[in-house]
Structure formats: C-alpha cells, structure tokens
Design a protein around this motif. Sequence first.
Motif, mmCIF file in Angstrom:
data_model
loop_
_atom_site.group_PDB
_atom_site.id
_atom_site.type_symbol
_atom_site.label_atom_id
_atom_site.label_comp_id
_atom_site.label_asym_id
_atom_site.label_seq_id
_atom_site.Cartn_x
_atom_site.Cartn_y
_atom_site.Cartn_z
ATOM 1 N N LYS A 446 77.677 -16.232 18.798
ATOM 2 C CA LYS A 446 77.614 -17.143 17.657
ATOM 3 C C LYS A 446 76.176 -17.154 17.143
ATOM 4 N N PRO A 447 75.987 -17.102 15.816
ATOM 5 C CA PRO A 447 74.616 -17.124 15.279
ATOM 6 C C PRO A 447 73.869 -18.372 15.722
ATOM 7 N N SER A 448 72.607 -18.221 16.099
ATOM 8 C CA SER A 448 71.802 -19.357 16.543
ATOM 9 C C SER A 448 70.325 -18.997 16.498
ATOM 10 N N ASP A 449 69.495 -20.002 16.221
ATOM 11 C CA ASP A 449 68.044 -19.796 16.329
ATOM 12 C C ASP A 449 67.533 -20.248 17.687
ATOM 13 N N CYS A 450 68.440 -20.709 18.556
ATOM 14 C CA CYS A 450 68.157 -21.124 19.935
ATOM 15 C C CYS A 450 67.444 -22.465 20.033
ATOM 16 N N TYR A 451 67.300 -23.178 18.931
ATOM 17 C CA TYR A 451 66.666 -24.493 18.966
ATOM 18 C C TYR A 451 67.642 -25.629 18.699
#
Length: 520
Positions: A446-451
Amino acid sequence: MSLSRNSHVSVWLLSLLCLSYASCCFGFGTFGFDIHHRYSDSVKKILDVDDLPEKGSFRYYSDLAGRDRLIHGRRLATENDQTPVTFLAGNDTYRLSLFGFLHYANVTVGTPGLSFLVALDTGSDLFWLPCDCTSCVHGVNTSSGVVNFNIFSPNKSSTSSKVPCNSTLCELQNRCSSRSSNCPYQVRYLSDGTTSTGYLVEDVLHLITNDNKSKAVDALISFGCGQVQTGSFLDGAAPNGLFGLGMDKTSVPSILAKQGVTSNSFSMCFGPDGIGRISFGDKGSSDQGETPFYLRQSHPTYNITVTQIIVGGSAANLEFSAIFDSGTSFTYLNDPAYKQISESFNSLAKEQRFQMNNVDSSFPFEYCYLLSSNQTRYKYPTVNLTMKGGHQFFVNDPIVEIRSEEDANLYCLAVVKSDSVNIIGQNFMTGYHIVFDREKNVLGWKPSDCYGTDNSNTLPIRPPTSSPVPATTMNPEATAGNPNNSPISGAPPPMGNHSPKLRHLSYALTMILIPFLAMI
C-alpha cells in the motif's frame, strides 16, 4: 567511549527514539522499528567518512551494485489476534549509506540489554551478532575518531544460554561432536568469501507493543553468536550484525509466531527519505494490493509472480517470478523481462541515450539519457507491474539521477540485467508499506510515506507531467508524485516526474541520533 558514558547515551537515545516512535508509529498494531540507508547524507555528514563516493556519481552506483552482487549469492549453511510488537528502541529503520545501502534498525538483546545496529534482510533467515569474535568489526574509523560497536558475549548476559546440538533448531547436527555440544552455524555468501560462523545461543530480544500502552515484551529467541566474519562483513556490509527476516524456522518472525508473541506476519515500510518502519504481527489492511507467494522451492523465499509489464501505459503480457528482497539495492531482471522493460522504456524516453563507452564496466545501468545544459525539466516513462491475481504495483521512482565526470546531467532506468534470479529490490519498494503475510502466504502493498499513523498519508501513484533537472548532488531516493492520494489499481499516465525528498521532524531527529545508534 567509556561504559558509564555509553549507559547514559543509551538512556538518552532510547528516550528520544521512544518520543519519536510514540508520535508517529502507533496504528500499525504491531511491534516495529525504523530502518536507515547506507549512503544517506545524514550518516555521511555525522560519521564524517571521507572515502564514500559522491552521491549520484558513476562510482556511487557501481559500488551499490557491487554490494548487491555480494548479497545475491547468500545461502544459509544451515491464528491469534495478538497485539503487534516492535523493537524496544522504536519501530524506525534507517537506510544507511555508510554500511552497504541496506536498511538498519537498533535492536536490544540480553540482560543487561545491549544495543546493536543490525542490517534487515528478507533474503536471509538467521539473526546473528558479532559475539566473542576473533574476526569482526569492532568500530568504524572516521576523521573525528573511532565509533565503537557493541560485541555480544553470552557469559555477560544473565539470560543467555547456548543451544545444544540435540535442539530442533540445530540445522548442522552433522558437524557436532556430541548431542550436548554447542550447535554450530554458518551463513555463507557465494561471492568474495563472505561468511559468518559461530554457534547458536538463546537470549531475550527486548520488544514493545506497538500501541498506546507501550507494554514491554521480552521474547526468548535463538540467534548466531558470530565468532568469525569474513569478506564483505569486514568491509562495511552488516558490520554489527544481520537480522534475517526469511521464511525458515530460524528467523525471528518465525520464532515470535511459534511462541505466540505475535501473528505470523510482518511489514516493512520504505520511506522516500531513507527512514522506514518494521512491525511484527502487522497483517496490513483490507484495501492493500496482494499477490500470493510462489513457494514451490526447496528453500522458500518471498517469491511472487509478475504477469504483466506496463511501461508508459503500454502493456505486455509476460509471466515471470521474482523475489522481494530488502537486502538488495536495485531491481535485477533476466531476459525476457529485462529486455521488455528496458527496450519499452528506451522507445518512450524523450532524451538522447547516453553512450556508455567511457564508463567503467562495473556501472550497473545500461539505459541512461543525457539532459542538455539549459534543460530545466524532463519527463520519463512510468513503470507498472501487474501481479498474479490482477493487482497492480506502480513503481514510484524507476530512475536514478547521475552527474558524470564531464559535468553532464543524466537519468538512468534503475534496473540491472541479472544473470541469475529476478529480484525486486529496495528501489522499487520505495514509497510502499510492504506486508509479508506468512499466514496467508501473500505479499501485500500500500502506498505510504511511512510517517502516517494509519498509512493515510500516502504517496501519490499518479505523478505530475514534468520534472526538474537534478541538482549537482543527485537524490536517488526522491519520489515521483503529487499531494493527492490515488488508488492501487488503474493505469498510470505515460510519463512521470522527479520531485524532492519529503522532509519530516522524525528525519531531523534521525540525523541527530544516527551516530549514537552506532556507539551504544
């Protein structure tokens, strides 16, 4: 650094990491920790290492591909609703430039607890640490002095015990002199004589629940007491230990699941700024893309099946298997997959192809394109993979940017022609929360910026139509996209752009904390 000062630094570092963790990492429902990258600017600046290649240069990418070639040959010689868990120091992971372009995390083992900066590798199984070693890395020399690493010793931990040869965990019983002797292990890489050798021990791995209660969990695990490291392990790759995340019963995710500590699943998030997350027990979400693992092998890996390659919106049906491997920098493909993706990209690229005649043969990329001196923006073809089951995996950033010795700006398709297995490396996983669900035997993404606390702050899948020309120092971790969320499925536009790295408070904290990660 004295032991007393080490203890104070450990407490200070742990407090800051937990503050950062508490502010940004709850919501996965897992045990997790942050990961960092070898050629990150923060590590290069803080550790003050002079012998690193200039970021974005030909040597930079040649060195990274050389590390990959060492990793590719590795071979081991040898349903409950639990609250997910992560490492005691938090779920941040760091992509460290100094140590092999791998993702690293700070783990705490033993009683009293000692911290180790370990490489995270889904392509290996056994977790090992430098331990009463006769051949290992004790520290890193920098122009500012020596940064010391901790070395584990079973005799100094009150909770440690040695694994005997009659244990079910002992895979090298044929090398034992008796059933009660210490169980030996060996992790062997086929390239450059890179190995870790020693015996197995059991001790506690200090974890914490990944929820608002932050309850401490001590899991009894087995790992390698690495007495002798050779080859690449003495030259910067995994100098303070390697954390195997593979499918074998010896890996930590397998042990945690068998003990009922957490579900038999974990996730890794690969942030565009080099900071990520890892969480044990994370099963992902209902809206993620998924594809089944292809497990018909003598040594199962996180192998999936690609059914279609889409470049610039043009699809080609082509089925092949590939391993999702966090221990590999770039994506490596055999023909016909390599030929299909590279030639399709080349046919759609707008810029003139760069002639590689004068470039060192170790440079990994074959398809590079020259940008004119007065060019301010550029476009490149988008890349998308369709996985078995029909879900699509968009590559947020299929290129790297380079400045040649002639001061020319280039961009290259960051796919390397493989002479062995197909590997989906870290560069294709950037911008995604990747779930390795070993209960369902599926890979999720799943797309994520990890924040984002619940992955809602996702990276875009549909990039803008143009891109700025790279600056003098290139940024290979930049991410294509706009601020709008997009679904997993759907065909992308034919061209993408390059945009700057994300900047966050946690990244700033990491720049402060990285040197202490290496010292405590």
